[in-house]
Design an enzyme around this catalytic site. Structure first.
Site, PDB file in Angstrom:
ATOM      1  N   CYS A   3      -3.928 -41.372 -15.205  1.00  0.00           N
ATOM      2  CA  CYS A   3      -3.874 -42.099 -16.478  1.00  0.00           C
ATOM      3  C   CYS A   3      -3.949 -41.108 -17.632  1.00  0.00           C
ATOM      4  O   CYS A   3      -4.933 -40.358 -17.749  1.00  0.00           O
ATOM      5  CB  CYS A   3      -5.026 -43.105 -16.559  1.00  0.00           C
ATOM      6  N   CYS A  14     -12.205 -47.104 -17.075  1.00  0.00           N
ATOM      7  CA  CYS A  14     -12.055 -47.016 -15.614  1.00  0.00           C
ATOM      8  C   CYS A  14     -12.840 -45.804 -15.120  1.00  0.00           C
ATOM      9  O   CYS A  14     -12.328 -44.675 -15.104  1.00  0.00           O
ATOM     10  CB  CYS A  14     -10.582 -46.897 -15.241  1.00  0.00           C
ATOM     11  N   CYS A  87      -1.356 -48.999 -20.723  1.00  0.00           N
ATOM     12  CA  CYS A  87      -2.425 -48.936 -19.713  1.00  0.00           C
ATOM     13  C   CYS A  87      -1.883 -49.314 -18.334  1.00  0.00           C
ATOM     14  O   CYS A  87      -1.327 -50.404 -18.144  1.00  0.00           O
ATOM     15  CB  CYS A  87      -3.558 -49.888 -20.112  1.00  0.00           C
ATOM     16  N   GLN A 211     -10.067 -65.321 -12.828  1.00  0.00           N
ATOM     17  CA  GLN A 211     -10.231 -63.950 -12.355  1.00  0.00           C
ATOM     18  C   GLN A 211      -9.114 -63.077 -12.920  1.00  0.00           C
ATOM     19  O   GLN A 211      -7.993 -63.531 -13.157  1.00  0.00           O
ATOM     20  CB  GLN A 211     -10.188 -63.917 -10.826  1.00  0.00           C
ATOM     21  N   GLU A 267     -19.560 -77.369 -14.080  1.00  0.00           N
ATOM     22  CA  GLU A 267     -19.292 -76.223 -14.952  1.00  0.00           C
ATOM     23  C   GLU A 267     -19.658 -76.610 -16.379  1.00  0.00           C
ATOM     24  O   GLU A 267     -19.430 -77.742 -16.817  1.00  0.00           O
ATOM     25  CB  GLU A 267     -17.815 -75.831 -14.853  1.00  0.00           C
ATOM     26  N   ASN A 310     -20.792 -69.358  -7.788  1.00  0.00           N
ATOM     27  CA  ASN A 310     -20.027 -68.222  -8.307  1.00  0.00           C
ATOM     28  C   ASN A 310     -20.513 -67.947  -9.725  1.00  0.00           C
ATOM     29  O   ASN A 310     -19.821 -68.214 -10.701  1.00  0.00           O
ATOM     30  CB  ASN A 310     -18.528 -68.552  -8.292  1.00  0.00           C
ATOM     31  N   CYS A 337     -19.957 -61.170  -8.715  1.00  0.00           N
ATOM     32  CA  CYS A 337     -19.309 -60.024  -9.349  1.00  0.00           C
ATOM     33  C   CYS A 337     -20.322 -58.933  -9.674  1.00  0.00           C
ATOM     34  O   CYS A 337     -19.971 -57.912 -10.257  1.00  0.00           O
ATOM     35  CB  CYS A 337     -18.583 -60.458 -10.618  1.00  0.00           C
TER      36      CYS A 337
END
Length: 391
Positions: A3, A14, A87, A211, A267, A310, A337
């Site tokens: 990159c 990153c 990117c 996601q 939710e 989740n 996550c």
């Protein structure tokens, strides 16, 4: 992956950039196993790999520079815009839209928001790509000042980006670290992006969480549905259901085996619940509400055979983890996550063991990943602590 932005030191988002992808994947798997080492009997499936490049199907680009020459990317330490339109982790379809979007900003004379001076209009551009290549483009603005000019020049943007199915304005007037506001103004007749994953179509409205890696998300939902199906439940709760990714896949998988299963999703976001309901999968019901409060006030007679959770990065927290420990079903499907918060939640739930686990590499080139676990309530001997509700 190489990159130029990373090599030049202008973007370090990153943190694993330049590390061989196989090494990244092995490191994430090892990290997850260390955090769950108190569950030595867990069956660990091989980590699921992603395309290491162009995998991001969602991009949130901070707008800087000037209306004539806007930057799309991030802000540096001095709050100056850094352009990241090329990117390499962002999908090619989204990247192709960036230059036309920048030209649209210039044509409509939308002043980028200056964080230091607290003036200007345009804060962010958020772009989401569906598997069929169609796009949702959202402009996060402080006010409706530019709305007329944006509507005037919208045909030029749609001509330049023929894949743009949904274009909206989101209003976020406050100077604080909140990405978007509650008000959405559609500029196109359509305000819902259809995201087809296997046999389920997610109806994604602006502001609904999805996601960022569609390919891996599809595999995650598919595998989760298979794990739940193996428990042969008659009823399932999907807490923190978002637009219904897990619950809809579980219901669709069950429908293939015959009718009977009921899936209830909960939710806090009304937009997300509207999206989940729009999918129209038989056997599902979705309600707006706080997952913890919903569980705590539930009637014991209505409780499910399997709970899917989740949660956001902070995890379940003491209250919901405590409720699962006291009142939870035989099986819990937990998708995380943040495996650190998952491990903390497991400490609050000693009645459950990790039966199965798998790393899903939702975020290549970074240290983040998704961890899917199947938790099974331990069968306890009479008098050995809290009684088991295992079936």
């Amino acid at each position: 992956m190489q990159c130029d932005y990373f090599d030049a030191g202008v973007c370090r988002s990153c943190d694993l950039m330049g590390v061989a992808y196989g090494t990244q994947l092995a490191g994430k798997d090892a990290h997850a196993r260390r955090l769950l080492e108190r569950h030595p009997d867990a069956e660990w499936l091989p980590p699921l790999a992603s395309d290491p490049e162009a995998f991001r199907s969602k991009a949130k680009m901070v707008v800087g520079g000037t209306s004539a020459e806007p930057t799309l990317g991030i802000l540096d330490e001095a709050r100056i815009g850094v352009d990241l339109r090329r990117c390499g982790v962002i999908s090619t379809g989204i990247r192709a839209a960036f230059d036309p979007v920048a030209a649209f900003i210039a044509r409509a004379a939308i002043e980028p928001y200056d964080v230091r001076a607290r003036r200007g209009e345009l804060k962010l551009v958020v772009v989401l790509e569906a598997p069929d290549g169609s796009l949702m483009i959202r402009f996060v603005l402080r006010s409706r000042e530019a709305e007329g000019r944006m509507r005037k020049h919208l045909p030029a943007l749609l001509a330049a980006v023929p894949t743009a199915a949904v274009v909206t304005i989101n209003l976020q007037p406050e100077h604080k670290a909140v990405v978007e506001g509650p008000d959405e103004l559609p500029l196109t007749p359509v305000d819902t992006l259809l995201v087809r994953l296997d046999d389920v179509t997610l109806h994604v409205r602006p502001g609904s969480f999805v996601q960022t890696n569609t390919g891996v998300a599809s595999a995650l939902y598919r595998e989760g549905a298979e794990w739940v199906a193996a428990a042969a439940p008659r009823s399932v709760w999907d807490l923190y259901c978002g637009v219904g990714g897990f619950g809809l896949h579980v219901a669709a998988r069950a429908a293939a085996d015959g009718p009977g299963m009921r899936v209830l999703g909960v939710e806090l976001s009304a937009e997300a619940i509207e999206s989940a309901r729009a999918a129209g999968v038989p056997g599902t019901r979705f309600e707006v509400g706080d997952a913890t409060a919903f569980a705590e006030r539930s009637d014991p007679a209505d409780r499910p055979d399997v709970v899917i959770v989740n949660p956001p990065r902070r995890g379940l927290g003491a209250r919901l983890a405590g409720w699962l420990e006291r009142e939870g079903p035989a099986s819990v499907l937990y998708s995380s996550c943040n495996s650190v918060s998952l491990a903390a939640d497991l400490e609050r739930m000693p009645s459950y063991r990790v039966d199965r686990a798998r790393v899903f590499d939702m975020f290549p080139q970074s240290s983040h990943y998704e961890l899917l676990t199947l938790l099974t309530r331990r069968v306890r001997r009479a008098g050995a602590g809290s009684p088991s509700r295992g079936r």
